[in-house]
Design a protein around this motif. Sequence first.
Motif: not given
Lengths: 195, 195
Positions: B71-72, B83-93, B132-135
């Motif tokens: 997000r930062r 939302l993309q940041a949330i998705i990417d973060g969830n599949f972070d290394r 997710l809902r918020h965004h």
Amino acid sequence: MEPIRRQQLIEATMTAIDEVGLHDATVIRIARRAGVSAGIISHYFGGKDGLLEATMRQILRDLNDAIAARRRALANDSPKARLQAIIDGNFDRSQVTGPAAKTWLAFWASSMHKPALARLQYINDRRLYSNLRHHFRRAMPAPEAEQAARGMAAMIDGLWLRGALTREGLDATEARQVANAHLDQLFAQIEEAFL
Amino acid sequence: MEPIRRQQLIEATMTAIDEVGLHDATVIRIARRAGVSAGIISHYFGGKDGLLEATMRQILRDLNDAIAARRRALANDSPKARLQAIIDGNFDRSQVTGPAAKTWLAFWASSMHKPALARLQYINDRRLYSNLRHHFRRAMPAPEAEQAARGMAAMIDGLWLRGALTREGLDATEARQVANAHLDQLFAQIEEAFL
DNA sequence: TTTTATTGATTGAACGTTCAATAAAAAAAT
DNA sequence: ATTTTTTTATTGAACGTTCAATCAATAAAA
């Protein structure tokens, strides 16, 4: 006697796992639930592992039966109708009750380190994905169909997983609604591509 | 010494669970992995349960850190980018390596019957859904946003679950692709509704 | 000398499996 | 029809194993 006892013990296993989890579902607890003694488990299933495997097989069989029943009840066999039948079957009543849901999740985790369960798990996963891909394939090009199948399989399992973890259990109606909305979107996009 | 030992033991716990599963991750096995004796676990964590809870906390903290970092790094703060940041973060290394993934799934199953873990699990689930809902809410009406959030949360968890069960582990790139494709569809539909 | 860190043998509880004993049912013999 | 024999079903105490936790003893650091 054998088929009766086997069924009683399998049901008692699910109930026990629902109540206290796989780790604390001891043979004595399961046997007491079924109204028999502990020794009978080894007699009919060769041991606790045999009972657990039989229980997982039962759950998978119930799931496949539910999907098959929905397919048979289908008026037309359009790709979308077939996919809806798969979705609905996955949220069939027999699968979303507390005992079956929690038992399944317990086996999911357990299958990571028990080859016998991993095999059953793998076969079932592949079948869901293959079925989805096959029907998507009739409505869109292969690469898109594969991606759609992966996404839909993940959403079904995810709804199911999240439902198993909530205190109230899975709301099958709501889960169907979410999954079907996603299906509608996928098909709306196809039609748009043809305009 | 304390912070060092705690970290060593938490890492050893994940490794042990990855190797043999939660059930066979005994205190002796974990301690040996960390190069210490078994007694030290009770000394620093009050017992095995304390160590398991600390390990789950660590995993959840890593996940939230990964999402916060994405997000930062964001240039704009449009709903879709967030939302993309949330998705990417969830599949972070840090989340998709074998040990973390299998440990998480093990805790998921275990949390059904361990209140301490269930609380952590519940908080994390709600946070993902609420974010997710918020965004989504900034881009569509409330009912649609809630349904989109439920579907996206399920897809993320489902991709993650299915990845943890495959022998090769989760393919993060592929998972991101599937989830982002779904996000694109949701937003494409919004734009269409405004035409 | 005092405090902190660590060990590992011991303890008690709980587990799955086994198996001799027993009860019930079925078959055979009278 | 009754009794005896054989087979089948079931029990539950005993056994060996494994586990987490404990704690007196010891080593290292302050």
